[in-house]
Design an enzyme around this catalytic site. Sequence first.
Site, PDB file in Angstrom:
ATOM      1  N   GLU A  15       1.142  -1.234   8.220  1.00 16.50           N
ATOM      2  CA  GLU A  15       0.351  -0.085   8.675  1.00 16.50           C
ATOM      3  C   GLU A  15       0.268   0.087  10.201  1.00 16.50           C
ATOM      4  O   GLU A  15       0.675   1.089  10.760  1.00 16.50           O
ATOM      5  CB  GLU A  15      -1.066  -0.228   8.097  1.00 16.50           C
ATOM      6  CG  GLU A  15      -2.102   0.723   8.659  1.00 16.50           C
ATOM      7  CD  GLU A  15      -1.875   2.159   8.227  1.00 16.50           C
ATOM      8  OE1 GLU A  15      -1.587   2.391   7.053  1.00 16.50           O
ATOM      9  OE2 GLU A  15      -1.997   3.055   9.091  1.00 16.50           O
ATOM     10  N   GLN A  37       0.767  -1.249   0.000  1.00 14.04           N
ATOM     11  CA  GLN A  37       0.000   0.000   0.000  1.00 14.04           C
ATOM     12  C   GLN A  37       0.799   1.302   0.000  1.00 14.04           C
ATOM     13  O   GLN A  37       0.468   2.239  -0.724  1.00 14.04           O
ATOM     14  CB  GLN A  37      -0.958   0.020   1.206  1.00 14.04           C
ATOM     15  CG  GLN A  37      -1.880   1.200   1.164  1.00 14.04           C
ATOM     16  CD  GLN A  37      -2.842   1.326   2.324  1.00 14.04           C
ATOM     17  OE1 GLN A  37      -3.406   2.367   2.534  1.00 14.04           O
ATOM     18  NE2 GLN A  37      -3.053   0.272   3.095  1.00 14.04           N
ATOM     19  N   GLY A  41      -8.072  20.413  19.232  1.00 10.41           N
ATOM     20  CA  GLY A  41      -7.736  21.806  18.944  1.00 10.41           C
ATOM     21  C   GLY A  41      -8.199  22.700  20.077  1.00 10.41           C
ATOM     22  O   GLY A  41      -8.533  22.212  21.163  1.00 10.41           O
ATOM     23  N   GLY A  42      -8.275  23.978  19.821  1.00 11.70           N
ATOM     24  CA  GLY A  42      -8.612  24.939  20.870  1.00 11.70           C
ATOM     25  C   GLY A  42     -10.118  25.124  21.075  1.00 11.70           C
ATOM     26  O   GLY A  42     -10.528  25.840  21.977  1.00 11.70           O
ATOM     27  N   ASP A  83       0.494   3.783   5.979  1.00 13.45           N
ATOM     28  CA  ASP A  83       0.787   3.422   4.589  1.00 13.45           C
ATOM     29  C   ASP A  83       0.507   4.566   3.630  1.00 13.45           C
ATOM     30  O   ASP A  83       1.410   5.130   3.021  1.00 13.45           O
ATOM     31  CB  ASP A  83      -0.082   2.228   4.179  1.00 13.45           C
ATOM     32  CG  ASP A  83       0.511   0.909   4.642  1.00 13.45           C
ATOM     33  OD1 ASP A  83       1.726   0.869   4.874  1.00 13.45           O
ATOM     34  OD2 ASP A  83      -0.237  -0.058   4.776  1.00 13.45           O
TER      35      ASP A  83
END
Length: 471
Positions: free
Chosen positions: A184, A62, A292-293, A213
């Site tokens: 993977e 892959q 995130g924020g 991959d």
Amino acid sequence: MAKSNGKKANPTKAKAAPKKKAAKVTAATATNNGLPKPSNKPYGQAGLALQGVRILDFTHVQSGPTCTQLLAYMGADVIKVERPGVGDITRGQLRDVPNADSLYFTMLNGTKRSITIDSKHPKGMDILNRLIMTCDVLVENFAPGALDRMGLTWEYIHKLNPRMIVASVKGFGPGPYEDCKVYENVAQCAGGAASTTGFREGPPLVTGAQIGDSGTGLHLALGIVSALYQRIRTGRGQKVLCAMQDGVLNLARVKLRDQQRLAHGPLTEYSQYSEGIPFGKAVPRAGNDSGGGQPAWLLKCKGWESDPDAYIYFITQAPVWESICDVIGEPTWKTDPDYATPKARLPRLKKIFERIEVWTMTKTKFEVMDICNALDIPVGPILSMKEIAEDESLRKTGTVVEVDHPTRGKYLTVGNPIKLSDSPARVERSPLLGEHTEEILSKVLGYSAAEIADIKKSGAIAPPEKSKAAA
Ligand code: CAO
């Protein structure tokens, strides 16, 4: 770095350089610094971005195939070298249609040509030598040392073709694990993704997105295009190496960010904080927290009892907090000091999301999308692969493409996710094993019909026929 001429600058003598009158640049006066003049062909009709680039594709499974397929979509001529009679192992893996190449293979090898060559046969090596001399890039993702064992060391390749770029995917970079074979999920585990994915109370989790991959294949493609660009200046090729561990870590960099933040206090946007559970020494798994924020969580929608994908991802972005309060029916939260500011909300996130969920459970995920998008509230429906496969807009943009295959019939593939305004993507079916062997030998490498007949007999491009081998 600026160079010094050895003389001391005399500030009293220094005069301000006279201001040059800015020349008026028009299409007629523009210079191109040695580059061709801008094409006057309509956009989309000036060839493809990587037209003229030829890739010797020694990839399999892959990670490598993802990279070369993308380069093929961009217009490169990708010649996939496979072992005679065997081919890329994925041709036969996870097969759904008897005797036809699997979707595993077909969805990773579109728009390529296939040539079969036994690299351990002397005549096979002759063919490879010619391919090396005619190609711009060799891409491989063999186990460490396999390319060298074939005799294709960097020194050997570079001597034959100093312009050749040799691009490799390996599991690990130089270090204690450099000789390991890697798939993977090994990369997801070693790159920091698994330890930071899943729920706090559960074990580490691997993700369905193939960040080890396909993610590393994408990194490699960028490395190759950069090396091609540098070659314009230097005239020489170089080695490009992407380790899967590095690729995964690059995608998990926000978690390394959080690891360092931990030294300065708890991670207040993690729901663990609002639940009053202390943090340990390493970044914990954060379930469906936003990363995130802007605090966020995954919420049930109407029908969740029977539909495993009836969920919406809901982001409580601070600038639209008042709209959120109105839409869920909690207008007093707009001014209540416990809820009015992002800081005040942090220890109450669990309660807030429970309340929002009471509202989302009265709507389908698409109804939530419609209502929230109109108010600029960022939300994301959990789309099943079935919904994605049937999505008309993804078909229109060429992100999901149906192609026809001689032995398996029509199948869906993922087209080019990168859209170039002057280079339409070339998304075609994958080749059959050795489909282009003769075409490449004659048209690309210039072998005569007699030479090809001789090569065929030798067993270098096809397994020797049993009767002949026995004779
Ligand atoms: N003619 C003759 N021999 C060929 C050939 C050809 N055309 N193509 C491949 N071979 C041979 C190789 O020379 C190698 O032989 P030796 O080991 O005897 O030198 C052999 O086939 C097998 O190559 P391999 O070691 O790469 O394959 P594997 O199935 O044992 O391992 C994998 C597969 C993926 C674990 C390993 O290739 C790897 O670690 N690659 C790097 C990391 C990577 O890309 N992993 C992602 C894979 S996708 O999940």
